[in-house]
Design an enzyme around this catalytic site. Structure first.
Site, mmCIF file in Angstrom:
data_model
loop_
_atom_site.group_PDB
_atom_site.id
_atom_site.type_symbol
_atom_site.label_atom_id
_atom_site.label_comp_id
_atom_site.label_asym_id
_atom_site.label_seq_id
_atom_site.Cartn_x
_atom_site.Cartn_y
_atom_site.Cartn_z
ATOM 1 N N LYS A 54 0.837 -1.200 0.000
ATOM 2 C CA LYS A 54 0.000 0.000 0.000
ATOM 3 C C LYS A 54 0.873 1.252 0.000
ATOM 4 C CE LYS A 54 -3.759 -2.401 2.324
ATOM 5 N NZ LYS A 54 -4.477 -2.696 3.569
ATOM 6 N N GLN A 98 -4.621 -1.054 9.735
ATOM 7 C CA GLN A 98 -4.503 -2.390 9.144
ATOM 8 C C GLN A 98 -5.139 -3.429 10.075
ATOM 9 O OE1 GLN A 98 -3.281 -3.156 6.051
ATOM 10 N NE2 GLN A 98 -3.862 -5.282 6.400
ATOM 11 N N ASP A 121 -10.834 3.258 4.028
ATOM 12 C CA ASP A 121 -11.257 1.850 3.946
ATOM 13 C C ASP A 121 -12.785 1.742 3.925
ATOM 14 O OD1 ASP A 121 -9.396 -0.107 3.580
ATOM 15 O OD2 ASP A 121 -8.949 -0.409 5.706
#
Ligand code: ADP
Length: 286
Positions: A54, A98, A121
């Site tokens: 990422k 994460q 997200d």
């Protein structure tokens, strides 16, 4: 029939190139570079690989990398304080916690600290609500990536029968909402569904996100259907999905491979969300 193979690697590359051009345009118009804050807790090797990718692709697209790594035994208050700091930092356009976080942490409470406009997200309650109401907001990356693949391959959705296998917050539920927003007739199958194969056989578009290797075989696929495999399982002979690829590819009209299907799209959509977040935060139309 032999299915058309949906090339997620190629589509993801195009999306990342579009994002890089969008970043250049933002800078040319006097804006500042979008910044992505990745927050990694502990030493899980798979999570480390995901976060590294990422960050690498974020920098390659011209965005700033604000990575934070916390020890696996960090306490809830420390993570919360870090998220609050990132939330207040104008250089940070997007915050990605994460997952999964270590067991002793309350990840839902942590996600709730991320402001909706930095929730790249698409996991906060606010963004889930906006999606459910059909209003603009940041969408979860994996289902957003599936929608981009369907669009790129001209898969008709209006009036089509779509079946989503799986009802997770991360994939299944938002996937169903996004398909509904494109006027598909959506069925959600899950672990209690009776006769899964029969339900799946209705689908013109079948999205499988159950996390069970080989769950969907050729008997569950209508000839000519588009099959999207969100599963990723590491076996001794490489990566596999939730779909029995070889058999289903004989029946389906189009299919995503694993790897090289949905996987690469997830990071590409994260970058797209980060650009969108920065654009909105800087008061420019997105
Ligand atoms: P993901 O991270 O891809 O969203 P999860 O592992 O979090 O996947 O969730 C798995 C989802 O798959 C759950 O929503 C569950 O209801 C669904 N599921 C589990 N087993 C089956 C099954 N046998 N048939 C259909 N759906 C299933």
């Amino acid at each position: 029939m032999t299915a058309r193979v949906i090339d997620g690697t190629a589509v993801a590359r195009r999306v990342r190139e579009d994002v890089a051009r969008g970043v250049e345009k933002l800078l040319a118009e006097g804006g500042t570079a979008p910044g992505l804050a990745t927050v990694l807790i502990g030493e899980d090797p798979a999570s480390e690989v995901y976060v590294r990718n990422k960050r690498r692709l974020c920098v390659a697209a011209g965005m700033a990398d604000h990575h934070r790594h916390l020890p696996g035994d960090v306490d809830q208050a420390t993570v919360a304080a870090l998220l609050d700091e990132l939330a207040a930092d104008p250089a940070v356009s997007g915050i990605l916690l994460q997952l999964p976080t270590p067991e002793h942490l309350d990840s839902e409470a942590l996600i709730a600290r991320i402001p909706a406009e930095k929730d790249v997200d698409g996991l906060t309650t606010a963004n889930a609500g906006l999606l459910a109401q059909g209003r603009p907001g940041l969408r979860p990356c994996t289902p957003a990536g599936v929608m981009t693949l369907l669009e790129e391959y001209d898969v008709a959705l209006s009036g089509a029968e779509a079946v989503v296998v799986g009802r997770s917050v991360l994939v299944g539920k938002p996937m169903a909402q996004l398909l509904l927003a494109q006027n598909a007739t959506v069925t959600i199958a899950h672990s209690r569904t009776r006769d899964l194969a029969e339900v799946c056989r209705r689908a013109d578009v079948l999205v499988v996100a159950a996390g069970i290797p080989g769950l969907v075989g050729a008997d569950a696929v209508k000839p000519g259907a588009t099959v999207i495999d969100v599963g990723i399982h590491r076996g001794e002979d490489g990566l596999h999905g939730d779909v029995e690829y070889d058999a289903v590819a004989e029946v389906a009209g189009a299919i995503t491979p694993v790897p090289g299907g949905v996987g690469p799209m997830t990071i590409a959509m994260l970058l797209a969300n980060t650009l969108t977040a920065a654009t909105v935060q800087q008061g420019r139309a997105s």
